[in-house]
Design a protein around this motif. Structure first.
Motif, PDB file in Angstrom:
ATOM      1  N   ASN A 288      44.412  38.260  47.834  1.00  0.00           N
ATOM      2  CA  ASN A 288      43.182  37.796  47.211  1.00  0.00           C
ATOM      3  C   ASN A 288      42.507  36.816  48.166  1.00  0.00           C
ATOM      4  O   ASN A 288      42.899  35.662  48.268  1.00  0.00           O
ATOM      5  CB  ASN A 288      43.517  37.135  45.876  1.00  0.00           C
ATOM      6  N   GLN A 290      39.302  35.870  47.979  1.00  0.00           N
ATOM      7  CA  GLN A 290      38.018  35.471  47.410  1.00  0.00           C
ATOM      8  C   GLN A 290      37.635  34.036  47.769  1.00  0.00           C
ATOM      9  O   GLN A 290      36.447  33.711  47.898  1.00  0.00           O
ATOM     10  CB  GLN A 290      38.048  35.647  45.892  1.00  0.00           C
ATOM     11  N   LEU A 291      38.616  33.152  47.925  1.00  0.00           N
ATOM     12  CA  LEU A 291      38.304  31.764  48.284  1.00  0.00           C
ATOM     13  C   LEU A 291      37.719  31.645  49.694  1.00  0.00           C
ATOM     14  O   LEU A 291      37.103  30.630  50.025  1.00  0.00           O
ATOM     15  CB  LEU A 291      39.549  30.876  48.173  1.00  0.00           C
ATOM     16  N   VAL A 305      37.956  31.745  39.748  1.00  0.00           N
ATOM     17  CA  VAL A 305      39.325  31.739  39.233  1.00  0.00           C
ATOM     18  C   VAL A 305      39.376  32.403  37.856  1.00  0.00           C
ATOM     19  O   VAL A 305      40.265  33.219  37.570  1.00  0.00           O
ATOM     20  CB  VAL A 305      39.881  30.305  39.172  1.00  0.00           C
ATOM     21  N   TYR A 308      38.963  36.234  38.236  1.00  0.00           N
ATOM     22  CA  TYR A 308      40.169  36.857  38.799  1.00  0.00           C
ATOM     23  C   TYR A 308      41.289  36.917  37.764  1.00  0.00           C
ATOM     24  O   TYR A 308      41.938  37.950  37.580  1.00  0.00           O
ATOM     25  CB  TYR A 308      40.588  36.058  40.031  1.00  0.00           C
ATOM     26  N   ASN A 319      47.622  35.770  43.491  1.00  0.00           N
ATOM     27  CA  ASN A 319      47.925  35.096  44.756  1.00  0.00           C
ATOM     28  C   ASN A 319      46.628  34.544  45.311  1.00  0.00           C
ATOM     29  O   ASN A 319      45.534  35.004  44.970  1.00  0.00           O
ATOM     30  CB  ASN A 319      48.595  36.053  45.744  1.00  0.00           C
ATOM     31  N   TRP A 320      46.758  33.535  46.182  1.00  0.00           N
ATOM     32  CA  TRP A 320      45.590  32.830  46.725  1.00  0.00           C
ATOM     33  C   TRP A 320      45.764  32.545  48.206  1.00  0.00           C
ATOM     34  O   TRP A 320      46.883  32.249  48.660  1.00  0.00           O
ATOM     35  CB  TRP A 320      45.359  31.520  45.973  1.00  0.00           C
ATOM     36  N   LEU A 346      44.928  25.138  46.272  1.00  0.00           N
ATOM     37  CA  LEU A 346      45.778  26.255  46.668  1.00  0.00           C
ATOM     38  C   LEU A 346      47.163  26.165  46.044  1.00  0.00           C
ATOM     39  O   LEU A 346      47.720  27.164  45.574  1.00  0.00           O
ATOM     40  CB  LEU A 346      45.897  26.292  48.196  1.00  0.00           C
ATOM     41  N   LEU A 349      47.041  26.351  41.688  1.00  0.00           N
ATOM     42  CA  LEU A 349      46.594  27.512  40.938  1.00  0.00           C
ATOM     43  C   LEU A 349      47.786  28.405  40.595  1.00  0.00           C
ATOM     44  O   LEU A 349      48.839  28.341  41.245  1.00  0.00           O
ATOM     45  CB  LEU A 349      45.571  28.316  41.753  1.00  0.00           C
ATOM     46  N   PRO A 353      50.849  31.203  46.667  1.00  0.00           N
ATOM     47  CA  PRO A 353      49.912  30.747  47.702  1.00  0.00           C
ATOM     48  C   PRO A 353      50.419  31.088  49.099  1.00  0.00           C
ATOM     49  O   PRO A 353      51.626  31.109  49.359  1.00  0.00           O
ATOM     50  CB  PRO A 353      49.888  29.230  47.495  1.00  0.00           C
TER      51      PRO A 353
END
Length: 534
Positions: A288, A290-291, A305, A308, A319-320, A346, A349, A353
């Protein structure tokens, strides 16, 4: 801690091997260097190390052009060095994840040499060959991600071969069952050596449109964007058949117990989540990113967030990612003060991560002089290069910040005498200390590692600057408040229990008790725990 699969409760740390630690004095990092620095990862508190490619390669794209999937390039060492790395990592209870590059090989791979030898070669169909268009040009309008056409003409046979990236990186034909079988054997080779999973490079590219239709024009294309964005890549990648291909890879991993399959996927959320597959049978963690794209504002990140979380399939684990070897570093994007807030985001969330080496010491943008540019993308399309995010790690105050006794392959930061692990390790105010404390909190509080997530509504005067959410597991509730702005905010806590500050991005607040209102300094994030006994 509930009984949870390691890759759900754990954290991943990405190492770019050219830039982590050089032990043989050539200015380029190596496998022995990663082994030598494993104590840093154990001290920091991560759970797994993901290593970017180190396989035999002519290095047209720095290892993402593989000439032998089952050999270590001499630049990085030997198979014995890799075996030692695995053993030492496992001794420290660190998992090891490898970068798997199945979409394309090097032009120097023996498979491509055989495929290119003749139109009747047994391996001709292992790659993607097409006749010219009626005018003699490329078969369609597909473009390379690194600039220019994605087709190169082979004069001997008169056909074009397809390459989504450099001409030196011809794409494999994953519709061919022999290709799948050969690549599954590559996975088994490394699984037999003890690896704990794979990050699969450009996984959404593996299957192309069977009819090789032209991609449609992108109406939103802007002149300052990479050329690949001139067209929407609806036929050259993200085809529905790719899910079955990924499921096949995952079935190989399951032969070896609980291994993890991570897929690199730069797609919108609604397409990204499809890569979990039906009944979660494809990628364990479709990356993911997106950030990396979302504007750095509290309201934008909060909306991302929530979107997602709502889009995840039942049982799908989130996941981030804040940074990697392809995108500008987080400190370069948001600034040094907000990089601390980003670290707290990070690591609090819900989901797994991934940290990128050097972010824990706040590495930012490193200017690269024209005569030191190495990235082929920068050479093809100036302004889009990745060298600034691949600069060598900075360990101490010695020559070249302890990375190498020789001149490093890329420059380092101008402030390397203070921006290094040794200088920051015992500094309670450093971003390195903050990362270590955040990772410790994740281990100590199940609410942060495996607990649920819920966003908290805020009054309009706060919503533009503050992102507020809670993590919860059993009887424990943890609240996170992040100030994305440059002004002080008095955030209401809405009565109820007292809250204890577990950690702040600003030193000195741990243990503070708050009840009705919590003042947040500019660029401050805090982690609070509900305390009903007060």
């Amino acid at each position: 801690m509930p009984d949870t699969i390691w890759w759900k409760s754990g954290t991943v740390y990405q190492v770019y091997p050219r830039s982590f630690q050089d032990t043989d004095g050539d200015g380029v990092g190596d496998l022995a260097g990663i082994t030598a620095r494993l104590d840093h990862l154990a001290w920091l508190g991560v759970d797994a190390v993901w290593i970017s490619p180190f396989f035999r390669s002519p290095m047209a794209d720095f290892g993402y052009d593989v000439a032998d999937y089952c050999a270590v390039d001499p630049l990085f060492g030997t198979l014995a060095d890799f075996d030692a790395l695995i053993a030492e990592a496992h001794r420290r209870k660190l998992k090891v994840i490898l970068d798997f590059v199945p979409n394309h090989t090097s032009i120097e791979h023996p498979w491509f040499a055989e495929s290119r030898a003749s139109r009747t070669s047994e391996k001709r169909d292992w790659y993607i060959w097409r006749d010219p268009a009626p005018d003699g040009g490329p078969p369609n309008n597909w473009l390379s991600n690194f600039g220019g056409p994605a087709w190169t003409r082979d004069e001997a046979s008169g056909q074009y071969y397809y390459h989504a990236f450099l001409a030196e990186q011809p794409d494999l034909n994953w519709r061919n069952p022999d290709v799948r079988a050969a690549m599954h054997d590559v996975l088994r080779f490394w699984l037999e050596r003890g690896v704990d999973g794979f990050r699969v490079d450009v996984i959404w590219h593996l299957i192309k449109d069977e009819g090789f239709r032209d991609n449609p024009a992108n109406p939103d294309f802007a002149a300052d964007r990479p050329g690949i964005e001139r067209f929407s890549q609806v036929y050259s990648c993200d085809r529905p058949e790719v899910i079955e291909v990924i499921a096949g890879m995952r079935s190989v991993l399951r032969e070896y117990g609980e291994r993890v399959l991570i897929g690199e996927i730069y797609l919108p959320i609604e397409r990204l989540v499809a890569y979990y597959g039906p009944d979660l049978t494809a990628a364990d963690l479709p990356f993911n990113f997106q950030l990396l794209e979302t504007p750095w504002r509290a309201d934008a990140v909060a909306a991302l967030v929530a979107e997602y979380e709502a889009a995840l399939p039942e049982g799908g684990w989130p996941n981030w990612v804040l940074g990697n070897h392809d995108r500008p570093r987080i400190a370069a994007r948001v600034g040094e003060a907000q990089a601390r807030v980003a670290a707290m985001l990070l690591l609090t969330l819900r989901g797994t991560p991934t940290l990128y080496y050097g972010d824990e010491i706040g590495l930012g943008h490193v200017p690269i002089p024209a005569d030191r540019v190495r990235d082929p993308w920068e050479k093809n399309e100036p302004g889009h290069g990745r060298d600034p995010v691949r600069t060598p790690m900075q360990w101490d105050e010695g020559p070249n910040a302890g990375f190498s006794p020789a001149e490093p392959w890329l420059p380092q930061t101008a402030d390397l005498e203070r921006r290094n692990v040794d200088a920051m390790r015992d500094d309670s105010r450093s971003i390195l200390t903050l990362y270590r404390r955040l990772l410790s909190l994740r281990r100590d509080h199940a609410a942060l590692s495996v607990g649920g997530w819920r966003g908290l509504p805020l009054a309009p005067e706060h919503a533009a600057e503050i992102f507020a959410y809670e993590r919860f597991e059993g009887a424990e509730t943890v609240r996170i408040l992040l100030n994305f702005g440059g002004s002080e905010q008095a955030v209401p806590l809405e009565g109820g229990p007292a809250w204890t500050v577990l950690l702040s991005t600003r030193p000195g607040r741990a243990g503070e008790i708050a009840r009705d209102v919590l003042p947040l300094a500019p660029d401050e994030g805090v982690v609070l725990r509900a305390d009903s006994s007060r």
